[in-house]
Design an enzyme around this catalytic site. Structure first.
Site, PDB file in Angstrom:
ATOM      1  N   SER A 262     112.962  50.003 -88.838  1.00 11.78           N
ATOM      2  CA  SER A 262     114.151  49.291 -89.309  1.00 11.78           C
ATOM      3  C   SER A 262     114.961  48.798 -88.131  1.00 11.78           C
ATOM      4  O   SER A 262     114.947  49.399 -87.050  1.00 11.78           O
ATOM      5  CB  SER A 262     115.022  50.209 -90.163  1.00 11.78           C
ATOM      6  OG  SER A 262     115.719  51.142 -89.349  1.00 11.78           O
ATOM      7  N   ASP A 263     115.655  47.691 -88.326  1.00 13.14           N
ATOM      8  CA  ASP A 263     116.699  47.355 -87.369  1.00 13.14           C
ATOM      9  C   ASP A 263     117.822  48.358 -87.565  1.00 13.14           C
ATOM     10  O   ASP A 263     117.952  48.979 -88.630  1.00 13.14           O
ATOM     11  CB  ASP A 263     117.187  45.917 -87.589  1.00 13.14           C
ATOM     12  CG  ASP A 263     117.815  45.331 -86.333  1.00 13.14           C
ATOM     13  OD1 ASP A 263     118.156  46.106 -85.411  1.00 13.14           O
ATOM     14  OD2 ASP A 263     117.958  44.102 -86.258  1.00 13.14           O
TER      15      ASP A 263
END
Length: 743
Positions: A262-263
């Site tokens: 994930s960012d």
């Protein structure tokens, strides 16, 4: 059978967690996939859940009991970010975490040279490995859709083919060091304004033809070990847990066997994170410890909430086992690879690489009357004017901000190169952003200047009149609303009154060179007043040396633009059609719908479709020499699905100095059942030639170069008929064409 005993003490060293006392036996004679299954079967449910989410800002746990090390991430893509505290963004205060700053990826793309990209990846991968990082959060390949995107400087331009050819060697170069490249931001992250709440609406054809090809190349050709999801939404699901993007396309159609990361702060829903393709969650809160009684990382979406759903029987463990397999595979590819090299940090080789990349990517946009290169034998005094001549550009811009071993400014690079052969004087010209700090990294500069714009211009003009040459060095910087993460530019014009400074200098001295430092296109209302214009990008550690070498002719410029410079914003499809930066919904949510009305017509595709003359076209770049293109010859007049055509031509250096030319191949479909661009880039070669030297360039065209994405059939399709191959020096500088037929 060979066995390795992983003792508790060694595992503490490897992973730093509390261990069971029983040693674990691992059979290293088994294939990696079998060893992954072995480790998976030994893990407890709690260990499996723990390994899918962070335990600090940039670290996720391994399995200490099994001797599986922690996973350490670092920001790129232009250098290795300095260390921060375990659970805070503040600097950790290390004295050995300075790095070499490599040029921004727009500069890399402007080299149009896959070998240079391999050098870049290898070099930055060595720095990451030396710092003992598992994953380099880079490179970025989001498409340049609007010149206002604050993060364009981190990406590889507007064309999916160019970005795809340049990302593959970067990924391979990084990963040969036992460090995973994490290609980002997948996908459709094409603006920074409203980046967490923008729902992109784009047709499948544009998705597959424009926005996905570089990611696909990174996965299938570069064999990337990790991918970072994007902040934005698509089909009303965030990119970090998006069924269509992650499961259907990335893991399904492309066969990606790596980890989806994930960012930071990109996860919003446990159920979607479980089922929609996310593997490893990072950064769901700015401060992990303030959102829980003891350890808020346990409250991440893929932490205790996930474990609770499993124990309650509401979800199974099939998805969890898939996530863990991928994470274990990442470990075996990186920290558990006994042949992993050691890397190097701030080496002379890396400094030389940074300079070479910069010199190869600088673009000579305009050179009337051969104002450049500067002949120091005929010059007594040179004026350097502009804030960007002295301002450090490695600090700021967001997550790519760096603490560098050193950064040579353009002014100092010019002074160093000129030496005692001429006098170099400096005037400020304008005041932009005098600050220089990001997340505790400080440039150490004090650029405060209280004089009025009128006083600064008057001084610059007076200095210019007294000199033989004037070099104005301006452009953008890496402050908010310039080239910077989490904000877009407000308009395409230069800030801080620079246009007025440049126009005044043009009147004061006919030998004016404008060096634009930016990661984006800028408007140039003074373009006809200025003899020479150089596009210099953010060049990193060796910025000053690289710029000076181009200006003085030590290196013949050979870079070409990886995106179009429009005259005005209205010449860009995303702005002409009126949707940017999106339309807020009326349902009380914060969601903004951004419809890509221009479809596949991005960059030069839009300009050619609408017969718009750009300020400078895609693929444009001049040289201090000249090149003659011979007549192309095709090996056949027809092509079939199982065949190809070779188009060959000669290129000759007809000037007096050695140089490099980038020969470009575009393909156009003469008649199609769907709207198609006039032409699309399908090949390029960078050719180095001595004066008078001639070389043959050969392009191979296959049916894949003729295809468009048929959304109804969900398949790539080439229609029988006539096609045209364009041999060009830029998107608007076509030297010759060859017509052939697809049967």
């Amino acid at each position: 059978m060979r066995k390795v005993i992983i003792t508790g003490a060694l595992s503490v060293i490897l992973a730093g967690n509390v261990l069971a006392q029983t040693p674990v036996y691992l059979d290293e004679t088994k294939p990696v996939e079998a060893r992954i299954e072995d480790a998976l079967n030994r893990m407890t449910l709690e260990e499996k859940v723990a390994i899918t989410h962070a335990q600090s800002k940039f670290c996720s746990p391994g399995v200490a009991r099994l001797g599986i090390p922690e996973f350490w991430m670092t920001d790129g893509p232009h250098g290795i970010r300095p260390e921060v505290l375990w659970d805070e963004w503040d600097q950790a205060g290390w004295t050995n975490d300075s790095c070499v700053a490599f040029p921004a990826l727009t500069c890399l793309a402007a080299t149009w040279d896959p070998e240079v990209s391999m050098l870049y990846g290898k070099s930055i991968g060595e720095e990451a490995r030396y710092r003992n990082k598992t994953v380099l959060l880079a490179p970025g390949v989001n498409i340049y859709r609007t010149p206002l995107n604050g993060r364009n400087f981190e990406y590889m331009g507007e064309d999916p083919y160019l970005a795809g050819r340049m990302v593959v060697p970067y990924v391979r170069g990084v990963q040969q060091n036992g460090v995973a490249a994490c290609v980002k931001h997948y996908a459709l992250n094409n603006q920074e304004v409203n980046r967490h709440t923008t729902n992109v609406i784009v047709d499948d054809r544009a998705l597959y033809e424009i926005y996905l090809p570089a990611f696909k190349a990174a996965v299938q050709e570069g064999k990337a070990w990790s991918i970072m999801g994007s902040y934005n939404l698509y089909k009303d699901q965030h990119g970090c847990h998006n069924q269509y993007l992650l499961n259907d396309i990335l893991k399904g159609e492309w066969g990606f066997d790596g980890v989806v990361v994930s960012d930071w702060g990109g996860v919003h829903n446990t159920e979607e994170a479980i089922h929609n393709g996310l593997d490893l969650e990072f950064g769901s809160w700015t401060n992990g410890l303030s959102n829980g009684a003891s350890n808020a990382y346990d409250n991440y979406y893929l932490a205790q909430p996930y474990l609770k759903l499993i124990k309650e029987g509401k979800v199974g463990t099939k998805e969890l086992d898939d996530k863990v397999r991928r994470i274990l595979r990442l470990a075996y590819r990186t920290t558990m690879d006994r042949n992993r090299p050691y890397g190097a940090l701030c080496s002379e080789a890396h400094i030389a690489a940074a300079r070479h990349i910069a010199e190869e990517g600088i673009v000579l946009l305009q050179n009337k009357n051969n104002t450049l290169p500067i002949d120091l034998g005929k010059v007594k005094k040179i004026a350097v004017i502009g804030e960007n001549a002295v301002k450090m550009m490695t600090v700021g811009g967001g997550s790519s901000s760096l603490k560098v071993k050193y950064e040579l400014s353009p002014l100092d690079g010019i002074k160093k190169r000129v030496g005692k052969r001429a006098e170099v004087v400096y005037a400020r010209g304008y005041v932009g952003d005098p600050s220089g700090e990001y997340n505790g990294v400080k440039s150490g500069q004090n650029l405060e200047d209280k004089r009025s714009p009128e006083e600064l211009i008057a001084e610059a003009v007076q200095v210019a009149k007294e000199c033989d040459y004037v070099i104005f060095i301006g452009g953008l910087n890496k402050s908010a609303h310039q080239d910077c993460e989490d904000s877009d530019r407000k308009d395409i014009a230069l800030s801080y009154g620079q246009d007025a400074v440049i126009s005044a200098l043009a009147k004061a001295n006919k030998n004016l060179v404008v060096v634009n430092i930016s990661g984006n296109a800028v408007a140039m209302p003074w373009v006809k007043e200025v003899p020479s214009i150089v596009q210099a990008w953010y060049l990193g550690t060796e910025s000053g040396n690289a710029i000076a070498s181009i200006l003085m002719g030590d290196v013949n410029p050979s870079g070409k633009l990886p995106f179009t410079f429009p005259v005005a914003l209205n010449d860009v499809g995303a702005h002409k059609l009126g949707e940017y930066p999106g339309v807020p919904r009326n349902d009380g949510s914060k969601i903004v719908d951004e419809k890509y009305n221009e479809g596949i017509f991005v960059g030069y595709r839009w300009a050619e479709k609408n017969k718009i003359t750009p300020l400078f076209p895609f693929g444009h770049g001049l040289s201090y020499t000249t090149f003659a293109y011979g007549t192309p010859v095709a090996s056949s007049k027809t092509i079939t699905a199982d065949g190809n055509i070779q188009v060959s031509l000669t290129v000759k250096n007809t000037g007096a100095v050695a140089g490099k030319e980038i020969v470009q191949l575009y393909i156009g479909d003469e008649k199609a059942s769907v709207p198609r661009p006039v032409k699309e880039l399908k090949g390029f070669q960078k050719v180095e030639l001595l004066p008078g030297e001639e070389k043959e360039v050969v392009f191979t065209i296959t049916d894949n170069d003729l295809k468009f994405f048929d959304a109804a059939a969900h398949a790539w399709k080439a229609e029988p008929g006539k096609f045209k191959a364009y041999i060009a020096a830029s998107a608007t500088d076509v030297r010759s064409t060859v017509t052939f037929e697809y049967k």
